[in-house]
Scaffold this active site. Structure first.
Site, PDB file in Angstrom:
ATOM      1  NE  ARG A  74       4.972   4.297  -4.230  1.00  0.00           N
ATOM      2  CZ  ARG A  74       6.225   3.542  -4.157  1.00  0.00           C
ATOM      3  NH1 ARG A  74       7.300   3.112  -3.711  1.00  0.00           N
ATOM      4  NH2 ARG A  74       5.399   1.941  -3.190  1.00  0.00           N
ATOM      5  N   GLY A  76      11.036   5.421  -2.436  1.00  0.00           N
ATOM      6  CA  GLY A  76      10.600   3.955  -2.008  1.00  0.00           C
ATOM      7  C   GLY A  76      10.817   2.833  -2.352  1.00  0.00           C
ATOM      8  CD  GLN A  77      13.545  -0.065  -2.827  1.00  0.00           C
ATOM      9  OE1 GLN A  77      13.387  -1.732  -3.540  1.00  0.00           O
ATOM     10  NE2 GLN A  77      15.235   0.325  -2.735  1.00  0.00           N
ATOM     11  CE1 TYR A  80      -2.528  -5.819  -1.416  1.00  0.00           C
ATOM     12  CE2 TYR A  80      -2.975  -5.905   0.233  1.00  0.00           C
ATOM     13  CZ  TYR A  80      -3.185  -5.971  -0.499  1.00  0.00           C
ATOM     14  OH  TYR A  80      -4.238  -6.418  -0.672  1.00  0.00           O
ATOM     15  N   GLY A 143       5.446   7.836   0.124  1.00  0.00           N
ATOM     16  CA  GLY A 143       5.894   7.914  -0.426  1.00  0.00           C
ATOM     17  C   GLY A 143       5.523   9.220  -1.740  1.00  0.00           C
ATOM     18  CG  LEU A 155      -0.846   9.866   3.740  1.00  0.00           C
ATOM     19  CD1 LEU A 155      -2.088   8.408   4.846  1.00  0.00           C
ATOM     20  CD2 LEU A 155      -0.660  10.767   3.934  1.00  0.00           C
ATOM     21  CB  ALA A 156      -1.113   3.789   2.408  1.00  0.00           C
ATOM     22  CB  CYS A 172       9.680   0.173   3.384  1.00  0.00           C
ATOM     23  SG  CYS A 172       7.520   0.859   3.549  1.00  0.00           S
TER      24      CYS A 172
END
Length: 218
Positions: A74, A76-77, A80, A143, A155-156, A172
């Site tokens: 995905r 992004g960085q 968790y 992401g 998403l989270a 992130c």
């Protein structure tokens, strides 16, 4: 001639599922779906895991300890995932729906903002960093990956979880980024299933599916 989009969104409501197995299932679904395969939304939680996106830099992993790190495809960085966090994987044929990436990201962010408003929490998106924030603290991460015109990942939303592992990373890619969760922003009862159903309602509407269909529920 482009295939017409199926009129339904299938929803799978699962409990706690291992990250690696779920990632493989997402990839398989995305690769094997055909032009007429209906879109799906997967709702679940993961055991403790750090996931590092394609652009991930090792310096953002500060002290991961015994929590595994999984490299993923995905954007992004690093982020968790853990119990008490609501995960939504958005498996769409975006080409068939005529959705651009920015439109999809905005639909996800707007859905989260509307969900939080259901609990009296005022939230906002940021133009410079995908996700949703409350008073500068991040409450939800996004992401996505688009492959052959189809999206996966998603998403989270931090609902009611242990936020301490976020301090082991630069969330992130932002050093010192404050994290928050819904549990700390409301008083009284907070039912995880109610939060999940609010997300299903808001997100399906913004994706053009006012009547999602349950495919599976743990």
């Amino acid at each position: 001639m482009m295939a017409s989009a199926p009129a339904s969104l299938g929803v799978r409501r699962w409990g706690l599922r291992p990250y690696a197995a779920t990632l493989e299932a997402m990839r398989r679904f995305t690769d094997e779906r055909g032009p007429a395969t209906p879109d799906e939304l997967w709702l679940l939680q993961h055991p403790a895991v750090f996931t590092q996106g394609q652009a991930g830099k090792p310096e953002h992993l500060l002290a991961v300890g015994d929590i595994p790190v999984v490299q993923v495809d995905r954007g992004g960085q690093v982020t968790y995932h853990g119990p008490g966090q609501l995960i939504a994987y958005v498996l769409l044929d975006v080409r068939r729906k005529g959705l651009g990436v920015r439109e999809l990201v905005s639909a996800m962010e707007d859905s989260l903002i509307a969900l939080l408003a259901d609990w009296g929490v005022q939230a906002a998106a940021r133009a410079d960093a995908p996700g949703v924030y409350v008073d500068g603290a991040k409450i939800a991460s996004l992401g996505l990956r688009i492959r052959n015109g189809r999206s996966f990942h998603g998403l989270a939303l931090n609902v009611d979880m242990d936020l301490a592992p976020f301090r082991r990373i630069n969330p992130c890619g932002y050093a010192g980024l404050a994290m928050t969760q819904l549990r700390d922003l409301v008083t009284g009862p907070l039912a995880f299933d109610e939060v999940r159903e609010s997300l299903v309602r808001h997100l399906s509407l913004r994706l053009g599916y006012p009547e999602p269909i349950t495919l599976e529920s743990d």
